[in-house]
Design a protein around this motif. Structure first.
Motif, mmCIF file in Angstrom:
data_model
loop_
_atom_site.group_PDB
_atom_site.id
_atom_site.type_symbol
_atom_site.label_atom_id
_atom_site.label_comp_id
_atom_site.label_asym_id
_atom_site.label_seq_id
_atom_site.Cartn_x
_atom_site.Cartn_y
_atom_site.Cartn_z
ATOM 1 N N LYS A 176 0.828 -1.207 0.000
ATOM 2 C CA LYS A 176 0.000 0.000 0.000
ATOM 3 C C LYS A 176 0.865 1.260 0.000
ATOM 4 C CE LYS A 176 -3.991 -2.028 2.269
ATOM 5 N NZ LYS A 176 -4.817 -2.063 3.474
ATOM 6 N N LEU A 177 1.922 1.258 0.814
ATOM 7 C CA LEU A 177 2.819 2.412 0.849
ATOM 8 C C LEU A 177 3.531 2.603 -0.480
ATOM 9 C CD1 LEU A 177 4.327 1.973 4.424
ATOM 10 C CD2 LEU A 177 2.841 3.834 3.648
ATOM 11 N N THR A 178 3.937 1.504 -1.106
ATOM 12 C CA THR A 178 4.606 1.579 -2.406
ATOM 13 C C THR A 178 3.660 2.136 -3.463
ATOM 14 O OG1 THR A 178 6.022 -0.282 -1.805
ATOM 15 C CG2 THR A 178 5.882 0.248 -4.141
ATOM 16 N N GLU A 179 2.400 1.716 -3.414
ATOM 17 C CA GLU A 179 1.422 2.247 -4.360
ATOM 18 C C GLU A 179 1.219 3.746 -4.146
ATOM 19 O OE1 GLU A 179 -2.102 -0.074 -3.809
ATOM 20 O OE2 GLU A 179 -1.191 -1.891 -4.628
ATOM 21 N N ALA A 180 1.203 4.171 -2.888
ATOM 22 C CA ALA A 180 0.962 5.577 -2.575
ATOM 23 C C ALA A 180 2.166 6.460 -2.880
ATOM 24 C CB ALA A 180 0.569 5.720 -1.097
ATOM 25 N N TYR A 181 3.384 5.960 -2.609
ATOM 26 C CA TYR A 181 4.571 6.808 -2.710
ATOM 27 C C TYR A 181 5.500 6.453 -3.861
ATOM 28 C CZ TYR A 181 3.071 8.579 1.761
ATOM 29 O OH TYR A 181 2.341 9.158 2.754
ATOM 30 N N GLY A 182 5.286 5.333 -4.509
ATOM 31 C CA GLY A 182 6.082 4.963 -5.681
ATOM 32 C C GLY A 182 7.575 4.976 -5.429
ATOM 33 N N ASP A 183 8.304 5.675 -6.294
ATOM 34 C CA ASP A 183 9.765 5.720 -6.225
ATOM 35 C C ASP A 183 10.298 6.548 -5.052
ATOM 36 O OD1 ASP A 183 9.864 4.150 -8.452
ATOM 37 O OD2 ASP A 183 10.189 5.804 -9.850
ATOM 38 N N LYS A 184 9.428 7.236 -4.344
ATOM 39 C CA LYS A 184 9.870 8.045 -3.196
ATOM 40 C C LYS A 184 10.117 7.187 -1.960
ATOM 41 C CE LYS A 184 7.357 12.114 -4.715
ATOM 42 N NZ LYS A 184 6.302 13.069 -4.394
ATOM 43 N N LEU A 185 9.730 5.922 -2.007
ATOM 44 C CA LEU A 185 9.853 5.025 -0.855
ATOM 45 C C LEU A 185 10.792 3.877 -1.198
ATOM 46 C CD1 LEU A 185 8.755 4.138 1.979
ATOM 47 C CD2 LEU A 185 7.107 2.759 0.703
ATOM 48 N N GLU A 186 11.727 3.625 -0.305
ATOM 49 C CA GLU A 186 12.600 2.465 -0.448
ATOM 50 C C GLU A 186 12.566 1.697 0.870
ATOM 51 O OE1 GLU A 186 17.207 1.185 -1.390
ATOM 52 O OE2 GLU A 186 16.642 3.283 -1.459
#
Length: 85
Positions: free
Chosen positions: A6-16
């Motif tokens: 869910k976090l990856t979907e929301a933040y995309g490339d901004k999250l690692e």
């Protein structure tokens, strides 16, 4: 894993997301927010509750923030990237 998706979907490339092996553990947590503030926290294991709590110190001095930033990045480099599925 669902929360990470869910976090990856929301933040995309901004999250690692990275992780440490099960052999690595610790009670300290460092948070660095740019050059403005850094927080060093220590986990306090409770006697009666299942959830740990943290006590921490916030730093606003640039030299202190740089030290915590260096420590954070050194640990970050040791962590392994989580591969998304």
């Amino acid at each position: 894993m669902d929360a990470i998706k869910k976090l990856t979907e929301a933040y995309g490339d901004k999250l690692e997301v990275r992780f440490f092996s099960e052999k690595v553990s610790g009670t300290m947590r460092n948070f660095v927010f740019g050059k403005e503030i850094a927080v060093n926290g220590i986990k306090i294991l409770p006697e009666t509750s299942d959830e740990p709590s943290y006590v921490g110190t916030a730093y606003v001095d640039l030299q202190d923030i740089e030290v915590l930033d260096y420590k954070f990045n050194s640990l970050w480099d040791l962590a392994k990237p989580l591969k998304s599925k």
